[in-house]
Design a protein around this motif. Structure first.
Motif, PDB file in Angstrom:
ATOM      1  N   ALA A 204       0.838  -1.261  -0.027  1.00 50.67           N
ATOM      2  CA  ALA A 204       0.023  -0.063  -0.077  1.00 50.67           C
ATOM      3  C   ALA A 204       0.896   1.398   0.113  1.00 50.67           C
ATOM      4  CB  ALA A 204      -0.991   0.028   1.251  1.00 50.67           C
ATOM      5  N   VAL A 205       0.426   2.059  -0.938  1.00 50.38           N
ATOM      6  CA  VAL A 205       1.432   3.400  -1.074  1.00 50.38           C
ATOM      7  C   VAL A 205       0.576   4.516  -1.473  1.00 50.38           C
ATOM      8  CG1 VAL A 205       3.551   2.043  -1.986  1.00 50.38           C
ATOM      9  CG2 VAL A 205       1.808   2.823  -3.430  1.00 50.38           C
ATOM     10  N   SER A 206       0.979   5.726  -1.452  1.00 56.86           N
ATOM     11  CA  SER A 206       0.386   7.055  -1.667  1.00 56.86           C
ATOM     12  C   SER A 206       1.669   7.793  -2.018  1.00 56.86           C
ATOM     13  CB  SER A 206      -0.287   7.764  -0.483  1.00 56.86           C
ATOM     14  OG  SER A 206       0.653   7.663   0.525  1.00 56.86           O
ATOM     15  N   GLN A 207       1.273   8.994  -2.514  1.00 56.84           N
ATOM     16  CA  GLN A 207       2.423  10.015  -2.826  1.00 56.84           C
ATOM     17  C   GLN A 207       3.339  10.360  -1.651  1.00 56.84           C
ATOM     18  OE1 GLN A 207       0.920  13.324  -5.013  1.00 56.84           O
ATOM     19  NE2 GLN A 207       2.858  14.287  -5.417  1.00 56.84           N
ATOM     20  N   GLY A 208       4.823  10.208  -1.961  1.00 57.07           N
ATOM     21  CA  GLY A 208       5.580  10.614  -0.834  1.00 57.07           C
ATOM     22  C   GLY A 208       6.073   9.338  -0.233  1.00 57.07           C
ATOM     23  N   THR A 209       5.240   8.043  -0.380  1.00 55.86           N
ATOM     24  CA  THR A 209       5.710   6.931   0.349  1.00 55.86           C
ATOM     25  C   THR A 209       7.035   6.479  -0.044  1.00 55.86           C
ATOM     26  OG1 THR A 209       3.469   6.304   0.644  1.00 55.86           O
ATOM     27  CG2 THR A 209       4.880   4.627   0.924  1.00 55.86           C
ATOM     28  N   ILE A 210       7.996   5.897   0.933  1.00 52.61           N
ATOM     29  CA  ILE A 210       9.382   5.530   0.780  1.00 52.61           C
ATOM     30  C   ILE A 210       9.116   3.978   0.472  1.00 52.61           C
ATOM     31  CG2 ILE A 210      11.666   4.897   1.355  1.00 52.61           C
ATOM     32  CD1 ILE A 210      11.476   7.457   3.169  1.00 52.61           C
ATOM     33  N   VAL A 211       9.349   3.319  -0.657  1.00 55.38           N
ATOM     34  CA  VAL A 211       9.156   2.056  -0.892  1.00 55.38           C
ATOM     35  C   VAL A 211      10.327   1.093  -0.145  1.00 55.38           C
ATOM     36  CG1 VAL A 211       9.124   0.224  -2.726  1.00 55.38           C
ATOM     37  CG2 VAL A 211       8.407   2.371  -3.167  1.00 55.38           C
ATOM     38  N   LYS A 212       9.471   0.344   0.946  1.00 58.31           N
ATOM     39  CA  LYS A 212      10.302  -0.788   1.669  1.00 58.31           C
ATOM     40  C   LYS A 212      10.204  -2.290   0.765  1.00 58.31           C
ATOM     41  CE  LYS A 212       8.751   1.980   5.544  1.00 58.31           C
ATOM     42  NZ  LYS A 212       8.076   1.900   7.134  1.00 58.31           N
ATOM     43  N   TYR A 213      11.544  -2.263   0.166  1.00 52.09           N
ATOM     44  CA  TYR A 213      11.728  -3.654  -0.409  1.00 52.09           C
ATOM     45  C   TYR A 213      11.919  -4.813   0.686  1.00 52.09           C
ATOM     46  CZ  TYR A 213      11.961  -0.816  -4.394  1.00 52.09           C
ATOM     47  OH  TYR A 213      11.750   0.291  -5.277  1.00 52.09           O
ATOM     48  N   TYR A 252      -1.303   3.882 -13.479  1.00 54.94           N
ATOM     49  CA  TYR A 252      -0.135   4.211 -13.605  1.00 54.94           C
ATOM     50  C   TYR A 252       0.632   4.875 -12.383  1.00 54.94           C
ATOM     51  CZ  TYR A 252      -1.358   9.391 -13.157  1.00 54.94           C
ATOM     52  OH  TYR A 252      -1.548  10.679 -12.676  1.00 54.94           O
ATOM     53  N   ILE A 253       2.010   4.660 -12.268  1.00 57.54           N
ATOM     54  CA  ILE A 253       2.573   4.986 -10.796  1.00 57.54           C
ATOM     55  C   ILE A 253       3.988   5.561 -11.472  1.00 57.54           C
ATOM     56  CG2 ILE A 253       3.717   2.604 -10.736  1.00 57.54           C
ATOM     57  CD1 ILE A 253       3.266   2.832  -7.773  1.00 57.54           C
ATOM     58  N   GLN A 254       4.405   6.540 -10.719  1.00 57.58           N
ATOM     59  CA  GLN A 254       5.481   7.351 -10.739  1.00 57.58           C
ATOM     60  C   GLN A 254       6.595   7.083  -9.579  1.00 57.58           C
ATOM     61  OE1 GLN A 254       5.333  11.795 -10.722  1.00 57.58           O
ATOM     62  NE2 GLN A 254       6.718  11.905 -12.302  1.00 57.58           N
ATOM     63  N   THR A 255       7.620   6.696  -9.763  1.00 54.67           N
ATOM     64  CA  THR A 255       8.755   6.911  -8.716  1.00 54.67           C
ATOM     65  C   THR A 255       9.889   7.820  -9.084  1.00 54.67           C
ATOM     66  OG1 THR A 255       9.595   4.793  -9.900  1.00 54.67           O
ATOM     67  CG2 THR A 255       8.079   4.392  -8.226  1.00 54.67           C
ATOM     68  N   PHE A 256      10.678   8.263  -7.958  1.00 57.35           N
ATOM     69  CA  PHE A 256      11.912   8.821  -7.759  1.00 57.35           C
ATOM     70  C   PHE A 256      12.896   8.380  -7.014  1.00 57.35           C
ATOM     71  CE2 PHE A 256       8.169  12.115  -7.961  1.00 57.35           C
ATOM     72  CZ  PHE A 256       8.802  12.657  -9.301  1.00 57.35           C
ATOM     73  N   LEU A 257      14.270   8.419  -7.658  1.00 58.93           N
ATOM     74  CA  LEU A 257      15.435   8.016  -6.948  1.00 58.93           C
ATOM     75  C   LEU A 257      15.733   9.336  -6.078  1.00 58.93           C
ATOM     76  CD1 LEU A 257      17.761   6.204  -6.472  1.00 58.93           C
ATOM     77  CD2 LEU A 257      18.893   7.427  -8.323  1.00 58.93           C
ATOM     78  N   VAL A 258      15.968   9.074  -4.745  1.00 62.29           N
ATOM     79  CA  VAL A 258      16.141  10.447  -3.922  1.00 62.29           C
ATOM     80  C   VAL A 258      17.281   9.944  -2.970  1.00 62.29           C
ATOM     81  CG1 VAL A 258      15.158  11.637  -2.220  1.00 62.29           C
ATOM     82  CG2 VAL A 258      13.689  10.828  -3.635  1.00 62.29           C
ATOM     83  N   ILE A 296      13.766   4.700  -2.912  1.00 62.05           N
ATOM     84  CA  ILE A 296      12.798   5.244  -4.000  1.00 62.05           C
ATOM     85  C   ILE A 296      11.548   5.451  -3.522  1.00 62.05           C
ATOM     86  CG2 ILE A 296      11.511   4.097  -5.760  1.00 62.05           C
ATOM     87  CD1 ILE A 296      14.608   4.174  -6.248  1.00 62.05           C
ATOM     88  N   GLN A 297      10.961   6.739  -3.800  1.00 63.48           N
ATOM     89  CA  GLN A 297       9.794   7.403  -3.364  1.00 63.48           C
ATOM     90  C   GLN A 297       8.975   7.353  -4.338  1.00 63.48           C
ATOM     91  OE1 GLN A 297      10.248  11.676  -2.357  1.00 63.48           O
ATOM     92  NE2 GLN A 297       9.529  11.108  -0.464  1.00 63.48           N
ATOM     93  N   ILE A 298       7.452   7.369  -3.965  1.00 67.71           N
ATOM     94  CA  ILE A 298       6.453   7.122  -4.766  1.00 67.71           C
ATOM     95  C   ILE A 298       5.936   8.772  -5.329  1.00 67.71           C
ATOM     96  CG2 ILE A 298       3.879   6.786  -5.150  1.00 67.71           C
ATOM     97  CD1 ILE A 298       5.796   4.197  -4.826  1.00 67.71           C
ATOM     98  N   GLY A 299       5.828   9.013  -6.540  1.00 65.64           N
ATOM     99  CA  GLY A 299       5.296  10.303  -6.929  1.00 65.64           C
ATOM    100  C   GLY A 299       3.877  10.262  -7.204  1.00 65.64           C
ATOM    101  N   HIS A 300       3.472  10.644  -8.281  1.00 63.40           N
ATOM    102  CA  HIS A 300       2.009  10.536  -8.926  1.00 63.40           C
ATOM    103  C   HIS A 300       1.460   9.237  -9.207  1.00 63.40           C
ATOM    104  CE1 HIS A 300       1.494  15.068  -8.794  1.00 63.40           C
ATOM    105  NE2 HIS A 300       2.773  15.116  -9.652  1.00 63.40           N
ATOM    106  N   THR A 301       0.338   8.989  -8.598  1.00 64.08           N
ATOM    107  CA  THR A 301      -0.172   7.625  -9.186  1.00 64.08           C
ATOM    108  C   THR A 301      -1.819   7.597  -9.322  1.00 64.08           C
ATOM    109  OG1 THR A 301      -0.148   5.241  -8.293  1.00 64.08           O
ATOM    110  CG2 THR A 301       0.035   7.063  -6.740  1.00 64.08           C
ATOM    111  N   THR A 302      -2.082   6.588 -10.051  1.00 66.80           N
ATOM    112  CA  THR A 302      -3.789   6.272  -9.676  1.00 66.80           C
ATOM    113  C   THR A 302      -4.104   5.341  -9.002  1.00 66.80           C
ATOM    114  OG1 THR A 302      -3.541   5.227 -11.948  1.00 66.80           O
ATOM    115  CG2 THR A 302      -4.044   7.412 -11.945  1.00 66.80           C
TER     116      THR A 302
END
Length: 324
Positions: A204-213, A252-258, A296-302
């Motif tokens: 479960a994610v939303s904009q700004g979430t850090i992905v925990k692999y 769709y889902i956008q991610t960023f390398l931070v 890795i951080q979540i950006g815009h997503t539907t």
């Protein structure tokens, strides 16, 4: 045509009947009865013809409706084929992009392999030269040792400078090669650093979430933490960072390398127009310092889900390794 033949036949029979009646003028009731019978038959035939016309019109209406339905079906199928062709073109473009990325990665790997080979040869070749340099430094140090007699010290100095002047001075090319070799020796890492982690379950994610692999497949250097999804750089150097993201059906889902709160790379996985899973990968080469935090951080997503399906080997990944 058959109705006309019947009418003509009845008309002929009527004439013959009239002829027979004319020969017998006293049979007027029979004539009237015969005419009435003929009228009944004609009326019945007219009703039958009317019913046939109605049936024909109904059949024509059904045929027109059927043709209209078939035309709509054909039109829908043509639109569906156009959409399939568009999706196929997009898949071909994606495969072409992945092929180019793979080719670039293979080329970079070959370049890295060549550099590692050169470094190994340089290190082996300099082991012998290091001994000669050490001996020469000892010799020079001996000439410049402090002497109580100033005159003796001046004689020794004149001797060393005379000997150094008589030696052959190396050319610029030799000096440049030696400098380059020395620089290459400095960048040899003390030990290999690399990590590779996976997300084995949808998250479960939303904009700004850090992905925990959650699956740590490799972590040489012990820099990644599953608890917060952050990789901490243990040694300063140039690194390759890559990550793969999956978007589920119609999303769709956008991610960023931070790095230390600053976006240094981006990825966009778009499956909005297809009923399928879409994969996107990004590769970034950058300079990192010891103690930097990379994630890795979540950006815009539907969608509110980072998609992962282990049954199809479809997993989001986050990887990196130190080049030099």
């Amino acid at each position: 045509m058959s109705a006309r033949i019947v009418i003509v036949s009845l008309f002929i029979c009527l004439i013959r009947g009239l002829d027979g009646v004319a020969q017998q003028p006293n049979d007027e009731p029979q004539l009237m009865e015969f005419i009435a019978s003929i009228n009944q038959k004609l009326t019945k035939m007219e009703h039958q013809l009317t019913d046939k016309d109605v049936q024909i019109r109904n059949l024509e209406t059904k045929l027109e409706n059927h043709m209209a339905v078939n035309a709509k079906y054909v039109n829908d199928k043509e639109k569906e084929m156009q959409m399939k062709n568009l999706e196929l073109d997009q898949l071909r473009q994606h495969v072409t992009s992945l092929t180019e990325t793979l080719s670039e990665t293979v080329t970079a790997s070959r370049v890295l392999a060549n550099r590692v080979s050169i470094l190994e040869q340089t290190i082996i070749g300099d082991e012998s030269s290091a001994e000669s340099i050490s001996a020469r430094n000892s010799e020079v140090h001996g000439f410049f040792e402090v002497n109580d007699d100033p005159k003796q010290t001046r004689i020794q100095n004149d001797t060393i400078f005379s000997n150094m002047a008589s030696e052959e001075v190396p050319s610029d090319d030799v000096v440049e090669d030696q400098t380059s070799e020395t620089r290459q020796i400095r960048v040899v890492p003390s030990f290999p650093l690399a990590f590779h982690v996976e997300l084995t379950n949808s998250m479960a994610v939303s904009q700004g979430t850090i992905v925990k692999y959650n699956n740590e497949a490799l972590d040489d250097g012990d820099g990644y933490k599953i608890s917060d999804g952050i990789y901490t750089v243990s040694e300063t150097g140039t690194y390759v960072i890559t990550w793969t993201t999956l978007s589920g059906f119609r999303s769709y889902i956008q991610t960023f390398l931070v790095v230390n709160g600053v976006k240094r790379g981006a990825s966009f996985s778009d499956a909005q127009e297809i009923h399928d899973v879409h994969q996107a990968s990004s590769v970034v080469v950058l300079r990192l310092n010891q103690g930097d935090h990379v994630f890795i951080q979540i950006g815009h997503t539907t969608t509110n889900t980072m998609y992962s399906d282990i049954s199809y080997s479809a997993r989001p990944t986050f990887s990196g390794w130190k080049l030099f």
